[in-house]
Design a protein around this motif. Structure first.
Motif, short mmCIF file in Angstrom:
data_model
loop_
_atom_site.label_atom_id
_atom_site.label_comp_id
_atom_site.label_asym_id
_atom_site.label_seq_id
_atom_site.Cartn_x
_atom_site.Cartn_y
_atom_site.Cartn_z
N GLU A 137 0.84 -1.19 0.00
CA GLU A 137 0.00 0.00 0.00
C GLU A 137 0.88 1.25 0.00
O GLU A 137 1.97 1.24 0.56
CB GLU A 137 -0.92 0.00 1.22
N PHE A 138 0.38 2.30 -0.63
CA PHE A 138 1.17 3.54 -0.69
C PHE A 138 0.25 4.72 -0.97
O PHE A 138 -0.94 4.56 -1.30
CB PHE A 138 2.26 3.44 -1.76
N VAL A 139 0.83 5.91 -0.87
CA VAL A 139 0.10 7.16 -1.12
C VAL A 139 1.00 8.06 -1.96
O VAL A 139 2.12 8.38 -1.55
CB VAL A 139 -0.25 7.87 0.20
N THR A 140 0.54 8.44 -3.14
CA THR A 140 1.26 9.45 -3.91
C THR A 140 0.84 10.82 -3.41
O THR A 140 -0.32 11.02 -3.03
CB THR A 140 0.98 9.34 -5.41
N ALA A 141 1.77 11.77 -3.39
CA ALA A 141 1.45 13.09 -2.85
C ALA A 141 2.43 14.14 -3.35
O ALA A 141 3.57 13.83 -3.72
CB ALA A 141 1.46 13.06 -1.32
N HIS A 151 3.73 11.57 -7.49
CA HIS A 151 2.42 12.10 -7.83
C HIS A 151 2.48 12.82 -9.18
O HIS A 151 3.55 13.31 -9.58
CB HIS A 151 1.96 13.07 -6.73
N PRO A 152 1.36 12.92 -9.90
CA PRO A 152 1.37 13.72 -11.14
C PRO A 152 1.84 15.14 -10.88
O PRO A 152 1.44 15.77 -9.91
CB PRO A 152 -0.11 13.69 -11.57
N ALA A 153 2.70 15.64 -11.76
CA ALA A 153 3.29 16.96 -11.57
C ALA A 153 2.23 18.04 -11.66
O ALA A 153 1.36 17.99 -12.54
CB ALA A 153 4.37 17.20 -12.62
N PRO A 154 2.26 19.03 -10.77
CA PRO A 154 1.30 20.13 -10.84
C PRO A 154 1.41 20.88 -12.17
O PRO A 154 2.46 20.91 -12.80
CB PRO A 154 1.70 21.04 -9.66
N LEU A 155 0.30 21.48 -12.56
CA LEU A 155 0.24 22.24 -13.81
C LEU A 155 0.41 23.72 -13.50
O LEU A 155 -0.31 24.28 -12.66
CB LEU A 155 -1.11 22.01 -14.50
N LEU A 156 1.38 24.35 -14.15
CA LEU A 156 1.65 25.77 -13.95
C LEU A 156 1.14 26.55 -15.16
O LEU A 156 1.55 26.30 -16.28
CB LEU A 156 3.15 26.00 -13.77
N LEU A 157 0.22 27.48 -14.89
CA LEU A 157 -0.34 28.32 -15.94
C LEU A 157 0.10 29.76 -15.69
O LEU A 157 -0.29 30.37 -14.70
CB LEU A 157 -1.87 28.22 -15.93
N LEU A 213 14.13 14.54 -10.08
CA LEU A 213 14.31 13.11 -9.85
C LEU A 213 12.98 12.49 -9.44
O LEU A 213 12.19 13.11 -8.73
CB LEU A 213 15.35 12.86 -8.75
N THR A 214 12.74 11.29 -9.90
CA THR A 214 11.54 10.56 -9.52
C THR A 214 11.74 9.93 -8.14
O THR A 214 12.76 9.29 -7.89
CB THR A 214 11.22 9.46 -10.53
N ALA A 215 10.77 10.11 -7.25
CA ALA A 215 10.85 9.57 -5.89
C ALA A 215 9.68 8.61 -5.67
O ALA A 215 8.63 8.75 -6.30
CB ALA A 215 10.81 10.70 -4.87
N PRO A 216 9.86 7.62 -4.79
CA PRO A 216 8.76 6.67 -4.52
C PRO A 216 7.64 7.34 -3.74
O PRO A 216 7.84 8.34 -3.06
CB PRO A 216 9.45 5.59 -3.69
N LEU A 236 4.79 7.86 -0.76
CA LEU A 236 4.82 7.70 0.68
C LEU A 236 4.38 6.28 1.04
O LEU A 236 3.43 5.75 0.48
CB LEU A 236 3.88 8.70 1.35
N GLY A 237 5.10 5.67 1.96
CA GLY A 237 4.82 4.29 2.34
C GLY A 237 5.72 3.29 1.67
O GLY A 237 5.73 2.11 2.04
N LEU A 238 6.48 3.73 0.66
CA LEU A 238 7.39 2.83 -0.06
C LEU A 238 8.84 3.29 0.03
O LEU A 238 9.67 2.87 -0.75
CB LEU A 238 6.98 2.73 -1.53
N ALA A 239 9.14 4.16 1.00
CA ALA A 239 10.50 4.68 1.12
C ALA A 239 11.51 3.57 1.38
O ALA A 239 12.67 3.66 0.96
CB ALA A 239 10.57 5.71 2.24
N ILE A 240 11.08 2.53 2.04
CA ILE A 240 12.00 1.43 2.37
C ILE A 240 12.50 0.73 1.12
O ILE A 240 13.56 0.09 1.12
CB ILE A 240 11.30 0.42 3.32
N LEU A 241 11.75 0.84 0.02
CA LEU A 241 12.15 0.18 -1.22
C LEU A 241 13.16 1.00 -2.02
O LEU A 241 13.74 0.50 -2.98
CB LEU A 241 10.91 -0.08 -2.09
N GLY A 242 13.33 2.30 -1.62
CA GLY A 242 14.24 3.17 -2.36
C GLY A 242 13.66 3.54 -3.70
O GLY A 242 12.62 3.03 -4.10
N PRO A 243 14.29 4.44 -4.45
CA PRO A 243 15.49 5.18 -4.08
C PRO A 243 15.21 6.22 -3.01
O PRO A 243 14.16 6.17 -2.37
CB PRO A 243 15.88 5.84 -5.42
N GLU A 244 16.13 7.16 -2.83
CA GLU A 244 15.96 8.16 -1.80
C GLU A 244 14.75 9.02 -2.07
O GLU A 244 14.21 9.08 -3.17
CB GLU A 244 17.22 9.03 -1.70
#
Length: 340
Positions: A200-204, A222-228, A241-244, A246-254
């Motif tokens: 289980e995880f949460v993108t944010a 999480h999907p990148a915010p849209l800047l207008l 950089l792409t990050a995992p 929340l809840g999956l930090a133990i799997l890496g990467p940083e």
């Protein structure tokens, strides 16, 4: 329906044997009507059955008695079905009331303004009966600036709502006193590790708006915010950089690396969940968010966001298949400018 049975019977004569079809009246009356309506239709059906039997000279015959027993039985069954349906309707209404109360507690109204930022929010749940799902958002004014979170819990249902409550509770607790966004993210990770299990995880996306309207972003898968921009330019605030999630930090990467976006008067930042960009139309095409960003170019941010939401629903041609949350931040310019 019963009038049609009378017409057919009178036209076909007594040998056709349509009397039992009068039971269809009370049988269908219980689908949408009340108990009283089912009983009333049953009485009418019984009277029509008696009248038609008398007209066909079948009164007191075996065929007439079977038909009237069928109507009586169908009426009793219809009244019972209407009783059960009304009970379930009351239970569903109570569940919706509880869901709405939970939504008010979980997804509290965000402040309309934070400094010179104007804020608008939209939430559409894929579960129309529950009116709440696993998407989340929050805006918290702090001594370090305004801090924002927009996220999406993996999965649906009650478990997703519970996870969203954990994330929002941890964010509301940590946002006011954490020294930076990285610390907020670490505290969210610890709170989720106590709650989540398995995959289980949460993108944010976490955001912090400084007094000089520099926005710092941390993106957890999480999907990148849209800047207008105020000049109409549209871009996505992609992390370096792409990050995992929340809840999956133990799997890496940083974890994510903070990146900054400078906002000018009239600039807007739209945070959203994947229920927006992954919404498909009948041709299976995704919603073209960047191409529809011009819909946000309206004086009132709430009306702009509602216009975008209605356009999203129009694109799908029906109910959404996933929750869709959108949070719009607009850097207000001088009075009289867009959103001022």
């Amino acid at each position: 329906m019963m009038a049609a049975v009378v017409s057919i019977d009178l036209g076909s004569g007594p040998d056709a044997g349509f009397l039992a079809l009068f039971s269809l009246g009370p049988a269908f009356a219980c689908v949408t009507g009340s108990i009283r309506r089912a009983l009333l239709v049953g009485v009418v059906a019984l009277l029509l059955c008696l009248g038609t039997s008398w007209h066909d000279h079948l009164l007191a015959t075996h065929r007439s008695m079977v038909a009237m027993l069928s109507v009586t039985g169908a009426t009793a069954a219809a009244a019972l079905a209407a009783t059960i349906r009304r009970r379930y309707e009351r239970e569903l209404a109570n569940m919706r009331s509880v869901a709405e109360a939970a939504q008010r507690v979980l997804l509290r109204p965000v402040p309309l303004r934070a400094g010179r930022m104007r804020i608008a929010v939209s939430y559409t749940s894929a579960d129309a009966s529950a009116r709440i799902g696993g998407d989340l958002y929050e805006v918290v004014p702090t001594p370090h600036g305004t801090r924002v979170i927009v996220g999406d819990v993996q999965g649906k249902g009650l478990q997703a709502v519970e996870t969203a409550a954990v994330v929002l509770g941890a964010f509301r607790e940590s946002a006011p006193d954490a020294k930076d966004l990285e610390e907020v993210g670490e505290r969210l990770e610890r709170a989720l590790n106590r709650r989540l299990s398995g995959e289980e995880f949460v993108t944010a996306v976490l955001a912090e708006i400084d007094d000089d309207h520099t926005m710092t972003l941390l993106n957890y898968g999480h999907p990148a915010p849209l800047l207008l921009r105020s000049n109409g330019a549209v871009e996505f605030a992609e992390p370096a950089l792409t990050a995992p999630p929340l809840g999956l930090a133990i799997l890496g990467p940083e974890g994510p690396v903070a990146h900054q976006v400078d906002l000018g008067p009239g600039d807007q930042m739209l945070f959203y969940t994947d229920g927006v960009t992954e919404a498909r139309n009948t041709a299976r095409s995704f919603y073209p968010l960047a191409d529809r960003a011009f819909l946000l170019d309206q004086e009132d941010p709430d009306e702009a966001l509602e216009t975008l939401r209605e356009d999203l629903v129009t694109h799908t041609g029906g109910p959404l298949h996933d929750d869709a949350a959108m949070l719009l931040l607009r850097y207000r310019g001088e009075p009289g400018s867009l959103g001022g």
